[in-house]
Scaffold this motif. Sequence first.
Motif, PDB file in Angstrom:
ATOM      1  N   VAL A  15       8.005  -3.570  11.690  1.00 57.84           N
ATOM      2  CA  VAL A  15       9.296  -3.217  10.801  1.00 57.84           C
ATOM      3  C   VAL A  15       8.758  -2.082  10.028  1.00 57.84           C
ATOM      4  CG1 VAL A  15       9.726  -5.796  10.740  1.00 57.84           C
ATOM      5  CG2 VAL A  15       8.029  -4.804   9.087  1.00 57.84           C
ATOM      6  N   SER A  16       7.522  -1.568   9.873  1.00 60.31           N
ATOM      7  CA  SER A  16       7.255  -0.394   9.100  1.00 60.31           C
ATOM      8  C   SER A  16       5.792   0.219   9.834  1.00 60.31           C
ATOM      9  CB  SER A  16       6.758  -0.691   7.768  1.00 60.31           C
ATOM     10  OG  SER A  16       5.774  -1.467   7.594  1.00 60.31           O
ATOM     11  N   LEU A  17       5.467   1.741   9.317  1.00 54.81           N
ATOM     12  CA  LEU A  17       4.453   2.137   9.671  1.00 54.81           C
ATOM     13  C   LEU A  17       3.287   1.540   9.278  1.00 54.81           C
ATOM     14  CD1 LEU A  17       5.137   5.953   9.617  1.00 54.81           C
ATOM     15  CD2 LEU A  17       4.737   4.489  11.768  1.00 54.81           C
ATOM     16  N   LEU A  18       3.306   0.973   7.978  1.00 58.59           N
ATOM     17  CA  LEU A  18       2.224   0.208   7.315  1.00 58.59           C
ATOM     18  C   LEU A  18       1.688  -0.833   7.948  1.00 58.59           C
ATOM     19  CD1 LEU A  18       2.992   0.470   3.605  1.00 58.59           C
ATOM     20  CD2 LEU A  18       1.317   2.008   4.745  1.00 58.59           C
ATOM     21  N   ILE A  25      -1.129   8.734   5.995  1.00 56.59           N
ATOM     22  CA  ILE A  25       0.009   8.014   6.217  1.00 56.59           C
ATOM     23  C   ILE A  25       0.214   6.767   5.240  1.00 56.59           C
ATOM     24  CG2 ILE A  25       1.669   6.571   7.644  1.00 56.59           C
ATOM     25  CD1 ILE A  25       0.391   8.364   9.911  1.00 56.59           C
ATOM     26  N   ARG A  26      -0.961   6.239   5.032  1.00 57.45           N
ATOM     27  CA  ARG A  26      -0.922   5.084   4.029  1.00 57.45           C
ATOM     28  C   ARG A  26      -0.815   5.514   2.431  1.00 57.45           C
ATOM     29  NH1 ARG A  26      -5.566   3.127   4.611  1.00 57.45           N
ATOM     30  NH2 ARG A  26      -5.118   1.931   6.392  1.00 57.45           N
ATOM     31  N   GLU A  27      -1.575   6.605   2.199  1.00 57.75           N
ATOM     32  CA  GLU A  27      -1.372   6.998   0.702  1.00 57.75           C
ATOM     33  C   GLU A  27       0.106   7.562   0.414  1.00 57.75           C
ATOM     34  OE1 GLU A  27      -3.528   6.925  -1.519  1.00 57.75           O
ATOM     35  OE2 GLU A  27      -5.112   6.181  -0.524  1.00 57.75           O
ATOM     36  N   VAL A  28       0.696   8.507   1.253  1.00 60.35           N
ATOM     37  CA  VAL A  28       1.846   8.783   1.390  1.00 60.35           C
ATOM     38  C   VAL A  28       3.165   7.865   1.091  1.00 60.35           C
ATOM     39  CG1 VAL A  28       3.938  10.090   2.281  1.00 60.35           C
ATOM     40  CG2 VAL A  28       1.407  11.025   2.369  1.00 60.35           C
ATOM     41  N   LEU A  29       2.858   6.812   1.916  1.00 63.06           N
ATOM     42  CA  LEU A  29       3.853   5.607   1.802  1.00 63.06           C
ATOM     43  C   LEU A  29       3.487   4.628   0.513  1.00 63.06           C
ATOM     44  CD1 LEU A  29       4.157   4.691   5.614  1.00 63.06           C
ATOM     45  CD2 LEU A  29       5.790   6.043   4.238  1.00 63.06           C
ATOM     46  N   VAL A  30       2.475   4.619   0.331  1.00 68.65           N
ATOM     47  CA  VAL A  30       2.217   3.729  -0.972  1.00 68.65           C
ATOM     48  C   VAL A  30       2.686   4.308  -2.210  1.00 68.65           C
ATOM     49  CG1 VAL A  30       0.546   2.813  -2.082  1.00 68.65           C
ATOM     50  CG2 VAL A  30       0.380   2.200   0.193  1.00 68.65           C
ATOM     51  N   ARG A  31       2.269   5.626  -2.278  1.00 66.23           N
ATOM     52  CA  ARG A  31       2.827   6.348  -3.374  1.00 66.23           C
ATOM     53  C   ARG A  31       4.355   6.243  -3.649  1.00 66.23           C
ATOM     54  NH1 ARG A  31       2.806  13.009  -3.539  1.00 66.23           N
ATOM     55  NH2 ARG A  31       4.308  12.436  -1.963  1.00 66.23           N
ATOM     56  N   GLU A  32       5.061   6.602  -2.613  1.00 65.48           N
ATOM     57  CA  GLU A  32       6.664   6.416  -2.462  1.00 65.48           C
ATOM     58  C   GLU A  32       6.966   4.824  -2.831  1.00 65.48           C
ATOM     59  OE1 GLU A  32       8.465   8.914  -2.671  1.00 65.48           O
ATOM     60  OE2 GLU A  32       6.893  10.019  -2.587  1.00 65.48           O
ATOM     61  N   GLU A  33       6.254   3.937  -2.389  1.00 67.48           N
ATOM     62  CA  GLU A  33       6.666   2.603  -2.790  1.00 67.48           C
ATOM     63  C   GLU A  33       6.472   2.428  -4.250  1.00 67.48           C
ATOM     64  OE1 GLU A  33       5.424  -2.000  -1.548  1.00 67.48           O
ATOM     65  OE2 GLU A  33       4.414  -0.236  -0.508  1.00 67.48           O
ATOM     66  N   ARG A  34       5.230   2.914  -4.772  1.00 71.54           N
ATOM     67  CA  ARG A  34       4.898   2.842  -6.164  1.00 71.54           C
ATOM     68  C   ARG A  34       6.158   3.313  -6.957  1.00 71.54           C
ATOM     69  NH1 ARG A  34      -0.201   4.528  -5.225  1.00 71.54           N
ATOM     70  NH2 ARG A  34       0.080   6.692  -5.903  1.00 71.54           N
ATOM     71  N   ARG A  35       6.540   4.526  -6.559  1.00 68.40           N
ATOM     72  CA  ARG A  35       7.811   5.328  -7.187  1.00 68.40           C
ATOM     73  C   ARG A  35       9.099   4.360  -7.103  1.00 68.40           C
ATOM     74  NH1 ARG A  35       7.243  11.608  -5.351  1.00 68.40           N
ATOM     75  NH2 ARG A  35       5.350  12.085  -6.460  1.00 68.40           N
ATOM     76  N   TYR A  36       9.389   3.802  -6.003  1.00 68.11           N
ATOM     77  CA  TYR A  36      10.553   2.907  -5.848  1.00 68.11           C
ATOM     78  C   TYR A  36      10.520   1.899  -6.528  1.00 68.11           C
ATOM     79  CZ  TYR A  36      13.934   0.099  -3.568  1.00 68.11           C
ATOM     80  OH  TYR A  36      14.974  -0.811  -3.103  1.00 68.11           O
ATOM     81  N   LYS A  37       9.104   1.328  -7.122  1.00 67.23           N
ATOM     82  CA  LYS A  37       9.248  -0.007  -7.854  1.00 67.23           C
ATOM     83  C   LYS A  37       8.980   0.505  -9.214  1.00 67.23           C
ATOM     84  CE  LYS A  37       6.978  -2.660  -4.391  1.00 67.23           C
ATOM     85  NZ  LYS A  37       5.722  -3.702  -4.228  1.00 67.23           N
ATOM     86  N   GLY A  38       9.046   1.688  -9.560  1.00 64.29           N
ATOM     87  CA  GLY A  38       9.299   1.920 -11.179  1.00 64.29           C
ATOM     88  C   GLY A  38       7.583   2.168 -11.779  1.00 64.29           C
ATOM     89  N   TYR A  39       6.927   2.472 -11.072  1.00 63.28           N
ATOM     90  CA  TYR A  39       5.505   2.914 -11.452  1.00 63.28           C
ATOM     91  C   TYR A  39       5.688   3.957 -12.653  1.00 63.28           C
ATOM     92  CZ  TYR A  39       0.645   4.908 -11.955  1.00 63.28           C
ATOM     93  OH  TYR A  39      -0.152   5.618 -12.323  1.00 63.28           O
ATOM     94  N   ASP A  40       4.801   3.846 -13.729  1.00 61.69           N
ATOM     95  CA  ASP A  40       4.830   4.534 -14.944  1.00 61.69           C
ATOM     96  C   ASP A  40       3.483   4.736 -15.484  1.00 61.69           C
ATOM     97  OD1 ASP A  40       5.460   6.154 -17.171  1.00 61.69           O
ATOM     98  OD2 ASP A  40       6.560   4.836 -18.188  1.00 61.69           O
ATOM     99  N   PRO A  41       3.005   5.923 -15.399  1.00 64.32           N
ATOM    100  CA  PRO A  41       1.617   6.382 -15.748  1.00 64.32           C
ATOM    101  C   PRO A  41       1.508   6.162 -17.100  1.00 64.32           C
ATOM    102  CG  PRO A  41       2.489   8.343 -15.317  1.00 64.32           C
ATOM    103  CD  PRO A  41       3.634   7.248 -14.728  1.00 64.32           C
ATOM    104  N   HIS A  42       2.451   6.071 -17.944  1.00 61.94           N
ATOM    105  CA  HIS A  42       2.369   6.181 -19.594  1.00 61.94           C
ATOM    106  C   HIS A  42       1.999   4.731 -19.961  1.00 61.94           C
ATOM    107  CE1 HIS A  42       4.832   9.729 -18.947  1.00 61.94           C
ATOM    108  NE2 HIS A  42       4.324  10.066 -20.147  1.00 61.94           N
ATOM    109  N   HIS A  43       1.980   3.568 -19.076  1.00 58.52           N
ATOM    110  CA  HIS A  43       1.786   2.380 -19.571  1.00 58.52           C
ATOM    111  C   HIS A  43       1.028   1.766 -18.583  1.00 58.52           C
ATOM    112  CE1 HIS A  43       5.932   3.286 -21.000  1.00 58.52           C
ATOM    113  NE2 HIS A  43       5.343   2.763 -22.262  1.00 58.52           N
TER     114      HIS A  43
END
Length: 681
Positions: free
Chosen positions: A126-129, A150-168
């Motif tokens: 279902v996915s590259l991961l 590939i894993r790092e790129v996709l995981v980073r985009e997944e974090r952004r999609y889930k609303g990861y905020d480095p301020h907190h």
Amino acid sequence: MSKTQADVRDWLNFTTSTPKAFVPCVAAGCPISADNPRVDLPLCWNHRYQLAARRSRGEILDEQSALRWLSDPVDPPFMLRIGRLNPRMQTEVKYVIQAHLDLARGPVQVRTYRDLINKGAQWKSVSLLATIERAVGSVNKNSRSVYRFIREVLVREERRYKGYDPHHENLIYLNDLNLRTTASVRREMFEKPPLDLSRITQRWLRDGYRNWLLTILPRRGDALTGYRISVLASEVLGGQCSDQGHDPRLLGPSHMSAIINAMNRQWPNYGGAKGVFRLWRHILETGHRSSVWDHVPRAFSYNPRLHKPPTHSRTYRGDNDQGRALPVAAVAHLRNNLQDLAPYPNRDMAIAMLAVLIDTGRRPNEVVSLHRGCLQRDRHGDWILVYDNHKAGRLNRRLPIQEETADAITSWLDSRMNGPVAESQWLFPSPMPARSDKFASYGLLYGALRRLIHDVPTMEGPIKDLHGVPVDFGFGGIRPHDFRHSYAQRHVDNGTAPDELRDLLDHEDVRTTMGYYQVNDTRKRAAANLLAPLTYDRNGDKIGLSPGRHGLASIAVPYGGCTEPSNVKAGGNACPIRFQCSGCTFYRPDPSYLPDIERHLVELKTNAAQARRLNAPPYAIANFDGQVEDFKQIVDRMRTDLALLPEPDRQAITEAATILRTSRLIARPGQHLPLTVKDRP
């Protein structure tokens, strides 16, 4: 040559030939036109070559085997077929390859990507991961590196999609912040683990580092160093404070001193420590300026007067440390044996390059970047070298050089006239054809020096300094920049004044020049012992001091020695009458101060004339006149006594005075740096 649409249209209207028809390659999925459409099996160049190679290896023996292979051939090396994947995996492949190109990670590993795509299509993932998790145990090292990216790129985009905020969050992914970095680090940035801010146990310190990181967005290396400093500070406060440093209102200067001491132990090298201290100071200042540190007292701050990085090794030199200057005999041995350099393609240019480096004392990048017209003559007919001081940004600097240095340059210019670099604008152009418009690199100069050291004959006997004392020296550790120190030391030993040497080295501050030469402690001690009996008081009377007593009871001040107890104890920084030495009963000059006193006399006379022109009060003019009379009395007495001495004694005293003047210009802890009086036009 490319043509516009109008050109193509005109050509089609007037040409008598017909365009070649497109005949697709019979290989399944190949979009390329066949090379020879008239044969029974029309193939493109790629599949035709592969089919011929398989037939030569015996893998395909008949026409049926060829047709079976062409029904599912291997893709060309530049093609990836992703039509068999689901839409999500197709999008992921495109995004990952684009990220690979944006980060300049080099050529795309097409075979690894094709293998991953084939496995995903076979397993119906279902996915590259999910495909990577299943295949990671059966691939080689190179494929694992691609999978990790590939894993790092996709995981980073997944974090952004889930609303990861480095301020907190306590985990800070530096690759999400787009920090400035070098290309070599940028290629490996996805392999670095995140910063775990939970290791900074004090919340106020954790918020201070986070605020600095997200506000300043420093370079990636500085962000990592700042994190290590903050973790170290957290550990120190945890051991120093009864509450482990959680209440910032209890902090004070003692806690900052404890952190600084720990940093000095962690980074004992001055070169690295000064950058670490700069970052820590920046973190503190950013925190105090923002609201996150409203409860942190200002007493918990960096004090430059109290908190200093480890002292530079050059500041505390040994008494007889030679510094980086090479012995005169070693320099002369290399210079006189340049022609012994073994033949190799760049030998002629290397000889001229090394001659300029040894003779002129220029920095290596100033030598290799000389222009072809760098050699000129002044109005007296003497040779001048025109160079660019890249470090200070000062161009077209002029340096007097000797005839033999000019001969080395002209010989190289004559020898290169018939070569491929004859028209280059540089004196030492790069020998690489792709870089013929650039000047030679530092590596070429360094390599030439290593070759010379290897090829010159061995020096007979021990290497000695100018005074015949054997020195511990080996040619193996010589670096190109060492000849700049040797140039400075050679001029100092010949009696060149520090301000003149500063101009020769093209320094802005004479204190920078001081770091380029040394005065041997044995020579200083002998010079001081010779001049001690020639010590005078403020009235010009010779009082003399015993050699041992001279160094114990006095301290060097701008225009002589001082025996005032409180000033001696303070290292010459506590003069009760503000260095008006001629009116002090503790003033003890000797002949080594004559040039300084005479320059000061000129300045005093100028100041007195200006005071009269400005109608200054009589007491101000009388002050200048009194100092002039006292200093003139001292100078006249010294000159008279020196003139009465035999010629050998007078020469010895002159040499000793030069040695002491030079040694006083080297700033050391506890010594007073004399004021420099600029020559007036």
